[in-house]
Design an enzyme around this catalytic site. Structure first.
Site, short mmCIF file in Angstrom:
data_model
loop_
_atom_site.label_atom_id
_atom_site.label_comp_id
_atom_site.label_asym_id
_atom_site.label_seq_id
_atom_site.Cartn_x
_atom_site.Cartn_y
_atom_site.Cartn_z
N HIS A 109 49.81 41.41 32.79
CA HIS A 109 48.77 42.16 33.49
C HIS A 109 47.87 42.89 32.48
O HIS A 109 46.65 42.96 32.66
CB HIS A 109 49.44 43.14 34.46
CG HIS A 109 48.48 44.06 35.14
ND1 HIS A 109 48.51 45.42 34.96
CD2 HIS A 109 47.46 43.82 36.01
CE1 HIS A 109 47.55 45.98 35.69
NE2 HIS A 109 46.91 45.04 36.34
N GLU A 140 45.40 40.49 31.14
CA GLU A 140 44.31 40.25 32.11
C GLU A 140 43.21 41.29 31.94
O GLU A 140 42.02 40.95 31.92
CB GLU A 140 44.87 40.29 33.53
CG GLU A 140 43.81 40.16 34.61
CD GLU A 140 44.09 41.04 35.81
OE1 GLU A 140 43.16 41.74 36.24
OE2 GLU A 140 45.23 41.03 36.30
N HIS A 141 43.58 42.55 31.77
CA HIS A 141 42.58 43.60 31.55
C HIS A 141 41.83 43.38 30.24
O HIS A 141 40.61 43.54 30.18
CB HIS A 141 43.27 44.97 31.52
CG HIS A 141 43.55 45.55 32.87
ND1 HIS A 141 42.98 46.72 33.31
CD2 HIS A 141 44.35 45.11 33.88
CE1 HIS A 141 43.43 46.99 34.53
NE2 HIS A 141 44.27 46.03 34.90
N GLU A 148 46.75 53.02 37.01
CA GLU A 148 46.90 52.05 38.11
C GLU A 148 48.33 52.07 38.61
O GLU A 148 48.58 52.04 39.83
CB GLU A 148 46.52 50.66 37.61
CG GLU A 148 46.57 49.59 38.67
CD GLU A 148 46.11 48.23 38.16
OE1 GLU A 148 46.50 47.22 38.77
OE2 GLU A 148 45.37 48.19 37.16
#
Length: 479
Positions: free
Chosen positions: A74, A77-78, A154
């Site tokens: 993840h 991905e950022h 997040e």
């Protein structure tokens, strides 16, 4: 969005009378080919509007991480939005916006995907941009240090500030022993604290290789056009070996697992997760091939996976389904809400979920018992033909509505590629669903809902912390 009352009626009529003909007479014209470097390209023309959905799928998700680096898929991905030798941080998104498009990305247990929806005339520009960052993603350490704080926030917003999410995270970690599904996609906070820029770069170099990726294009395009652009921009990326994946099979569960989870909340909550079989590519084989293996244990597991999905829909697939009628409606109602779902497919093990929030004066255990009782009733008495036909028809209708969105078409094709399913897996699923019988639904209700397969988690509400300071405004999240 369709008028709420008319939509189900129209969907029912359309699916009942027209959907079989649609799937039989007008199969989707999907083309798939592989570039010399191993990258897969899938094209589905749909010329109803001058728009295109472009997706890059990488067959890597949180299940491919190792302990100590949870959340790295993840995090990468950022970081894919943070630049290349030719693009500054954030420039990718700005350019897509200038082209008249919108874009985002997501990470799951099974895969990571990047998507843009743009005017058809701008497809080449987007393919150039996406191929560039897939092959040449780079960023400074300071960019990572800033972004990891966004990722931590997040996690706080979506997990740590949600008692239900925290409980599900803890229950999942207890539910799975060997399967990497036990780790949260966003990562454990301690792993995020310890993550380094090189952890993310190493993951990128290891998994973001052409043989582990697929480009899916759906919309106002044709195959030769996409092939030419794919060869021009993605075909120049050097081939690399895809890492070898070792099997991490989940051991057989042999007893009830129970979690009492304390958190600040106003209401109790209970979830019941039962280990169940998943559907895989072999279960969607051609009819002749399927007939030859129909009696095998694998084929039986696939049939059961479909029947369990029908069971979930009978329990909670429409307004006024069994759980709502039995637990939520009426003067003596047991729960404020109740639900059921089945994990039909995935790269890892799947579960059937029942959950509910107790009504005032009721306990979480009473709700858990009532949820299981509804499954027991089906195991004893079966389901009616009317229930069976209704849930099948609604599934078909949802597939028809999905065709209205080129993004949904691209997402379905990409997710099927990740799981190794055929291009027409959607139509094959509908065909298999239509053959599920009431006896099969009754049989799986009796077969998979014992204590040995169960992980039960109960949220025990604690007083709300009135002294906790209000959280400052959060950084903008990408998804």
């Amino acid at each position: 969005m369709p008028v709420p009352f008319l939509a189900p009626v129209l969907a029912f009529v359309f699916a009942l009378f027209f959907a079989p003909a649609l799937f039989a007479q007008a199969p989707a014209k999907v083309e798939q080919f592989t570039l010399a470097n191993g990258l897969t390209v899938i094209v589905k023309p749909d010329r109803r509007a001058p728009t295109v959905a472009h997706m890059l799928w990488v067959r890597v998700g949180s299940m491919d991480e190792v302990d100590g680096t949870s959340g790295v898929a993840h995090a990468l991905e950022h970081m894919m939005f943070k630049g290349t030798p030719d693009l500054k941080p954030g420039e990718f998104s700005r350019r897509v916006a200038v082209l008249g498009g919108r874009e985002n990305a997501f990470t799951s247990r099974d895969a990571t995907a990047y998507h843009q929806q743009i005017p058809a005339s701008q497809l080449e520009a987007v393919m150039r941009l996406e191929a560039d960052r897939f092959a040449r993603n780079q960023w400074a350490d300071d960019e990572f240090k800033r972004e990891i704080e966004v990722i931590k926030e997040e996690r706080r917003l979506r997990t740590e500030d949600s008692p239900h999410a925290l409980m599900h995270e803890a229950a999942t970690a207890m539910m799975f022993t060997a399967s990497p599904y036990r780790r949260p996609v966003v990562g454990w906070m301690s792993d995020l604290d310890a993550m380094t820029p090189d952890d993310v770069r190493d993951f990128y170099r290891r998994w973001y290789v052409p043989g582990n990726a697929a480009v899916v294009v759906a919309g106002d395009v044709d195959g030769p056009q996409v092939r030419q652009l794919a060869e021009k921009y993605y075909g120049r990326i050097p081939a690399q070996a895809t890492p070898v994946r070792k099997p991490r099979l989940e051991p057989l569960q042999t007893g009830l697992r129970r979690l009492d989870f304390k958190a600040s909340a106003s209401q109790a909550y209970v979830s019941l997760a039962f280990k169940v079989p998943a559907l895989d590519a072999r279960d969607l084989a051609d009819p002749a091939e399927a007939a030859a293996t129909a009696s095998s244990p694998t084929a039986q597991a696939g049939r059961d996976a479909l029947a369990l999905t029908v069971l979930a829909a009978v329990l909670d697939g429409y307004s006024g389904a069994r759980l709502e009628r039995a637990l939520v409606q009426g003067a003596g109602r047991m729960a404020d809400s109740a639900g059921a779902s089945n994990g039909l497919m995935g790269r890892g093990p799947q579960v059937f979920m029942l959950d509910g929030v107790p009504a005032e004066g009721k306990t979480a255990q009473q709700v858990a018992d009532a949820l299981r009782q509804q499954v027991t009733l089906i195991a004893r008495d079966g389901v009616s033909e009317a229930e069976l036909n209704r849930v099948k028809t609604q599934w078909v209708a949802s597939e028809i509505y999905k065709l209205d969105s080129v993004f949904s078409q691209a997402r379905e094709l990409g997710s099927h590629w990740v799981l190794g399913l055929p291009l027409d897996a959607g139509a094959r699923l509908i065909a298999r669903l239509r053959t599920v019988s009431g006896d099969e639904v009754k049989a799986v209700a009796a077969r998979y809902f014992g204590d040995d397969q169960l992980t039960q988690a109960t949220l025990l509400p604690q007083p709300l912390d009135q002294t906790r300071p209000a959280r400052a405004a959060a950084p903008a999240l990408r998804h």
